[in-house]
Design a protein around this motif. Structure first.
Motif, PDB file in Angstrom:
ATOM      1  N   SER A 131       0.743  -1.286  -0.113  1.00  0.00           N
ATOM      2  CA  SER A 131      -0.096   0.103   0.155  1.00  0.00           C
ATOM      3  C   SER A 131       0.807   1.254   0.172  1.00  0.00           C
ATOM      4  CB  SER A 131      -1.059   0.091   1.243  1.00  0.00           C
ATOM      5  OG  SER A 131      -0.210   0.240   2.415  1.00  0.00           O
ATOM      6  N   ASN A 132       2.045   1.197   0.256  1.00  0.00           N
ATOM      7  CA  ASN A 132       3.122   2.442   0.499  1.00  0.00           C
ATOM      8  C   ASN A 132       3.518   2.706  -1.002  1.00  0.00           C
ATOM      9  OD1 ASN A 132       3.965   0.838   3.367  1.00  0.00           O
ATOM     10  ND2 ASN A 132       3.056   2.889   3.264  1.00  0.00           N
ATOM     11  N   PHE A 133       3.337   1.734  -2.054  1.00  0.00           N
ATOM     12  CA  PHE A 133       4.026   1.981  -3.211  1.00  0.00           C
ATOM     13  C   PHE A 133       2.742   2.550  -4.332  1.00  0.00           C
ATOM     14  CE2 PHE A 133       6.944  -0.719  -1.373  1.00  0.00           C
ATOM     15  CZ  PHE A 133       8.105  -0.609  -1.802  1.00  0.00           C
ATOM     16  N   LYS A 134       2.818   3.674  -4.305  1.00  0.00           N
ATOM     17  CA  LYS A 134       1.678   4.460  -5.167  1.00  0.00           C
ATOM     18  C   LYS A 134       1.975   4.566  -6.397  1.00  0.00           C
ATOM     19  CE  LYS A 134      -1.423   4.666  -1.882  1.00  0.00           C
ATOM     20  NZ  LYS A 134      -2.490   3.775  -1.844  1.00  0.00           N
ATOM     21  N   VAL A 135       1.762   4.143  -7.565  1.00  0.00           N
ATOM     22  CA  VAL A 135       2.174   4.149  -9.084  1.00  0.00           C
ATOM     23  C   VAL A 135       1.600   5.604  -9.461  1.00  0.00           C
ATOM     24  CG1 VAL A 135       2.597   3.387 -11.070  1.00  0.00           C
ATOM     25  CG2 VAL A 135       2.766   1.840  -9.159  1.00  0.00           C
ATOM     26  N   GLN A 136       2.393   6.302 -10.315  1.00  0.00           N
ATOM     27  CA  GLN A 136       2.052   7.384 -10.995  1.00  0.00           C
ATOM     28  C   GLN A 136       2.476   7.339 -12.334  1.00  0.00           C
ATOM     29  OE1 GLN A 136       3.822  10.911  -9.119  1.00  0.00           O
ATOM     30  NE2 GLN A 136       2.197  11.116  -7.392  1.00  0.00           N
ATOM     31  N   ARG A 137       1.433   7.190 -13.222  1.00  0.00           N
ATOM     32  CA  ARG A 137       1.836   6.947 -14.823  1.00  0.00           C
ATOM     33  C   ARG A 137       0.707   7.665 -15.823  1.00  0.00           C
ATOM     34  NH1 ARG A 137      -3.388   4.405 -13.104  1.00  0.00           N
ATOM     35  NH2 ARG A 137      -4.433   3.975 -15.073  1.00  0.00           N
ATOM     36  N   PRO A 138       0.987   7.732 -16.969  1.00  0.00           N
ATOM     37  CA  PRO A 138       0.332   8.696 -18.081  1.00  0.00           C
ATOM     38  C   PRO A 138      -1.194   8.264 -17.714  1.00  0.00           C
ATOM     39  CG  PRO A 138       2.341   7.926 -19.026  1.00  0.00           C
ATOM     40  CD  PRO A 138       2.424   7.252 -17.765  1.00  0.00           C
ATOM     41  N   TYR A 139      -2.245   9.181 -17.537  1.00  0.00           N
ATOM     42  CA  TYR A 139      -3.312   8.842 -17.163  1.00  0.00           C
ATOM     43  C   TYR A 139      -4.128   8.368 -18.250  1.00  0.00           C
ATOM     44  CZ  TYR A 139      -4.988  12.974 -20.200  1.00  0.00           C
ATOM     45  OH  TYR A 139      -5.151  14.020 -21.188  1.00  0.00           O
ATOM     46  N   ASP A 140      -3.815   8.322 -19.341  1.00  0.00           N
ATOM     47  CA  ASP A 140      -4.638   7.868 -20.526  1.00  0.00           C
ATOM     48  C   ASP A 140      -4.125   6.408 -21.084  1.00  0.00           C
ATOM     49  OD1 ASP A 140      -2.095   8.346 -21.538  1.00  0.00           O
ATOM     50  OD2 ASP A 140      -2.997   9.172 -23.552  1.00  0.00           O
ATOM     51  N   VAL A 141      -3.344   5.747 -20.191  1.00  0.00           N
ATOM     52  CA  VAL A 141      -2.952   4.251 -20.590  1.00  0.00           C
ATOM     53  C   VAL A 141      -2.892   3.398 -19.221  1.00  0.00           C
ATOM     54  CG1 VAL A 141      -1.339   4.816 -22.417  1.00  0.00           C
ATOM     55  CG2 VAL A 141      -0.331   4.673 -20.177  1.00  0.00           C
ATOM     56  N   PRO A 142      -3.274   2.179 -19.442  1.00  0.00           N
ATOM     57  CA  PRO A 142      -3.551   1.193 -18.323  1.00  0.00           C
ATOM     58  C   PRO A 142      -2.147   1.032 -17.779  1.00  0.00           C
ATOM     59  CG  PRO A 142      -4.536   0.044 -20.271  1.00  0.00           C
ATOM     60  CD  PRO A 142      -3.692   1.556 -20.637  1.00  0.00           C
ATOM     61  N   GLU A 143      -1.937   0.776 -16.297  1.00  0.00           N
ATOM     62  CA  GLU A 143      -0.986   0.676 -15.731  1.00  0.00           C
ATOM     63  C   GLU A 143       0.055  -0.442 -16.079  1.00  0.00           C
ATOM     64  OE1 GLU A 143      -0.080  -0.495 -11.082  1.00  0.00           O
ATOM     65  OE2 GLU A 143      -1.004   1.410 -11.017  1.00  0.00           O
ATOM     66  N   ASN A 144      -0.436  -1.523 -16.630  1.00  0.00           N
ATOM     67  CA  ASN A 144       0.395  -2.328 -16.815  1.00  0.00           C
ATOM     68  C   ASN A 144       1.088  -2.300 -18.167  1.00  0.00           C
ATOM     69  OD1 ASN A 144      -1.630  -2.876 -18.539  1.00  0.00           O
ATOM     70  ND2 ASN A 144      -2.281  -4.619 -17.922  1.00  0.00           N
ATOM     71  N   GLN A 145       1.047  -1.024 -18.755  1.00  0.00           N
ATOM     72  CA  GLN A 145       1.611  -0.866 -20.095  1.00  0.00           C
ATOM     73  C   GLN A 145       2.951   0.187 -19.773  1.00  0.00           C
ATOM     74  OE1 GLN A 145      -0.899   0.720 -23.199  1.00  0.00           O
ATOM     75  NE2 GLN A 145      -2.232  -0.914 -23.019  1.00  0.00           N
ATOM     76  N   ARG A 146       2.842   0.623 -18.336  1.00  0.00           N
ATOM     77  CA  ARG A 146       4.019   1.606 -18.379  1.00  0.00           C
ATOM     78  C   ARG A 146       4.582   1.091 -16.924  1.00  0.00           C
ATOM     79  NH1 ARG A 146       2.884   2.594 -22.508  1.00  0.00           N
ATOM     80  NH2 ARG A 146       2.668   4.829 -23.674  1.00  0.00           N
ATOM     81  N   THR A 177       6.474   7.871 -15.294  1.00  0.00           N
ATOM     82  CA  THR A 177       5.872   6.526 -14.484  1.00  0.00           C
ATOM     83  C   THR A 177       6.798   6.306 -12.998  1.00  0.00           C
ATOM     84  OG1 THR A 177       5.413   5.521 -16.333  1.00  0.00           O
ATOM     85  CG2 THR A 177       5.437   4.152 -14.700  1.00  0.00           C
ATOM     86  N   GLU A 178       6.297   6.682 -12.036  1.00  0.00           N
ATOM     87  CA  GLU A 178       7.140   6.600 -10.933  1.00  0.00           C
ATOM     88  C   GLU A 178       6.315   6.008  -9.517  1.00  0.00           C
ATOM     89  OE1 GLU A 178       9.492  10.447 -10.245  1.00  0.00           O
ATOM     90  OE2 GLU A 178       7.778  11.003 -10.563  1.00  0.00           O
ATOM     91  N   VAL A 179       7.009   5.540  -8.797  1.00  0.00           N
ATOM     92  CA  VAL A 179       6.265   5.389  -7.425  1.00  0.00           C
ATOM     93  C   VAL A 179       6.677   6.507  -6.396  1.00  0.00           C
ATOM     94  CG1 VAL A 179       6.824   3.660  -5.346  1.00  0.00           C
ATOM     95  CG2 VAL A 179       6.146   2.891  -7.637  1.00  0.00           C
ATOM     96  N   ARG A 180       5.392   6.719  -5.844  1.00  0.00           N
ATOM     97  CA  ARG A 180       5.564   7.871  -4.684  1.00  0.00           C
ATOM     98  C   ARG A 180       5.427   6.813  -3.383  1.00  0.00           C
ATOM     99  NH1 ARG A 180       3.769  10.345  -0.315  1.00  0.00           N
ATOM    100  NH2 ARG A 180       3.038  12.458  -0.446  1.00  0.00           N
ATOM    101  N   LEU A 181       6.286   6.890  -2.536  1.00  0.00           N
ATOM    102  CA  LEU A 181       6.501   6.268  -1.252  1.00  0.00           C
ATOM    103  C   LEU A 181       5.513   6.994  -0.369  1.00  0.00           C
ATOM    104  CD1 LEU A 181      10.073   4.799  -0.852  1.00  0.00           C
ATOM    105  CD2 LEU A 181       7.840   3.624  -1.284  1.00  0.00           C
ATOM    106  N   ALA A 182       3.986   6.438  -0.467  1.00  0.00           N
ATOM    107  CA  ALA A 182       3.244   7.138   0.521  1.00  0.00           C
ATOM    108  C   ALA A 182       3.166   6.487   1.989  1.00  0.00           C
ATOM    109  CB  ALA A 182       1.693   6.796  -0.197  1.00  0.00           C
ATOM    110  N   GLY A 183       2.822   7.307   2.817  1.00  0.00           N
ATOM    111  CA  GLY A 183       2.455   6.692   4.142  1.00  0.00           C
ATOM    112  C   GLY A 183       3.610   7.193   5.153  1.00  0.00           C
ATOM    113  N   HIS A 184       4.731   7.692   4.455  1.00  0.00           N
ATOM    114  CA  HIS A 184       6.023   7.935   5.408  1.00  0.00           C
ATOM    115  C   HIS A 184       6.455   9.377   4.911  1.00  0.00           C
ATOM    116  CE1 HIS A 184       6.084   3.979   7.096  1.00  0.00           C
ATOM    117  NE2 HIS A 184       5.882   3.415   5.923  1.00  0.00           N
ATOM    118  N   ASP A 185       5.871  10.247   4.837  1.00  0.00           N
ATOM    119  CA  ASP A 185       6.216  11.624   4.651  1.00  0.00           C
ATOM    120  C   ASP A 185       6.962  11.945   6.077  1.00  0.00           C
ATOM    121  OD1 ASP A 185       4.602  11.324   2.356  1.00  0.00           O
ATOM    122  OD2 ASP A 185       3.730  13.295   2.374  1.00  0.00           O
TER     123      ASP A 185
END
Length: 343
Positions: A131-146, A177-185
């Motif tokens: 749950s801490n690994f929040k993926v940010q990727r281009p909004y118009d493509v499915p996550e599994n393509q990036r 296409t990045e992971v934002r480590l959430a929950g540990h700001d």
């Protein structure tokens, strides 16, 4: 700890008596000049070592070999001056001085708040879950393509194309296409990111790791590591590591919030450090985020063994105080002995 190995300067490089005598000392009797000069040399050497302590990467070395460009030259010159004065009883004095000075240099060079042989010593590992690994990727493509994650190898793979959209319809930022480590700001203490990264040949003009400030901060980040044509750089500036392509490298990034400093270690060795503009809070990100120049059509990075550590500022300060207390106690002892045997 293995004793330092001093490499004797060549005869041609040894100073001759009177060569380095400051104008204020010329005309004084030889014995008085020598001991005053030696005391100033030792004090200068201790201060020089304090500067070197923050610059050199000696923590990975079990043997501290001081070569000619690193030898406490003022102490070696003092010994040469003394031999030029005739040696005798003072030979024993010089031996004591050289041994004690060696200990001071060794302690000051090898001790630091971050031990490069164990970068996470005194840090506490932060628990990370899926749950801490929040993926940010281009909004118009499915996550599994990036983005993909391999459960067997534990490898996160990130792809982004130069023509991709931002990660949402509101922001005007560049593709990522990045992971934002959430929950540990975090907003205090000392925090450390550790991960093993891989950048394939051809990827250029992309940030692969960053320390991001809170939403709405005056400055978006305090650190970004960009890849340009095979070199890892601090933003678009100073080179952190060359030949980064096609190999797994261990990356450790340490952020001391109270001191407003960041330090970057690659494969266990310190490669970069800087003071940064403070903000209210921070978090880690990694992956690929397109930048503004030297951009390749496709950008990719892979990451595994992502770990976050922290320790309190109090713990860090205590470590530094202990380290410097022991070093300056020994330096003080050296100076007292020098005074005693010079009278």
């Amino acid at each position: 700890m293995v004793a330092p190995v001093f490499v004797q300067p060549s005869a041609a490089s040894r100073p001759q008596f009177g060569q380095e005598a400051p104008p204020s000392y010329r005309g004084h009797d030889t014995h008085t000049y020598y001991h005053v000069w030696r005391m100033k040399s030792l004090l200068s050497e201790v201060n020089r070592v304090r500067v070197i302590d923050n610059q050199r990467s000696s923590g990975t070395q079990h043997t501290l070999a001081l070569h000619q460009d690193e030898v406490p030259s003022s102490i070696m010159a003092a010994s040469s001056f003394h031999r030029a004065l005739g040696g005798g009883e003072d030979a024993r004095t010089e031996l004591v001085l050289l041994v004690l000075s060696s200990v001071v240099v060794a302690l000051a060079s090898s001790a630091s708040a971050i031990d490069e042989r164990n970068l996470t010593a005194e840090f506490v590992q932060v628990e990370l879950t899926e749950s801490n690994f929040k993926v940010q990727r281009p909004y118009d493509v499915p996550e599994n393509q990036r983005y993909s994650y391999d459960n067997v190898t534990g490898v996160h793979t990130f792809l982004v194309y130069a023509g991709d959209k931002p990660f949402n319809t509101v922001t005007g930022t560049l593709p990522r296409t990045e992971v934002r480590l959430a929950g540990h700001d975090y907003s205090s203490g000392v925090w450390q990111f550790e991960g093993y990264g891989y950048v394939p040949t051809g990827t250029s003009g992309a940030s692969v790791m960053q320390i991001h400030n809170e939403q709405g901060a005056a400055h978006a980040t305090v650190l970004m590591l960009h890849v340009y044509n095979g070199t890892l750089r601090y933003y678009s500036g100073e080179a952190v590591e060359d030949r980064i392509y096609d190999r797994w490298f261990r990356l450790n990034v340490v952020h001391d919030v109270a001191a407003s400093t960041v330090a970057v270690y690659v494969d266990g060795r310190r490669k970069f450090g800087a003071s940064v503009i403070p903000s209210d809070s921070y978090y880690f990100k990694f992956g690929v985020y397109m930048q503004h120049h030297d951009v390749s059509p496709l950008m990719e990075s892979r990451w595994r063994n992502i770990t976050v550590y922290t320790k309190s500022t109090t713990s860090s300060a205590t470590t530094c105080r202990r380290s410097w207390s022991s070093r300056w106690l020994l330096a003080s002892l050296l100076l007292v002995i020098t005074l005693a045997i010079s009278i």
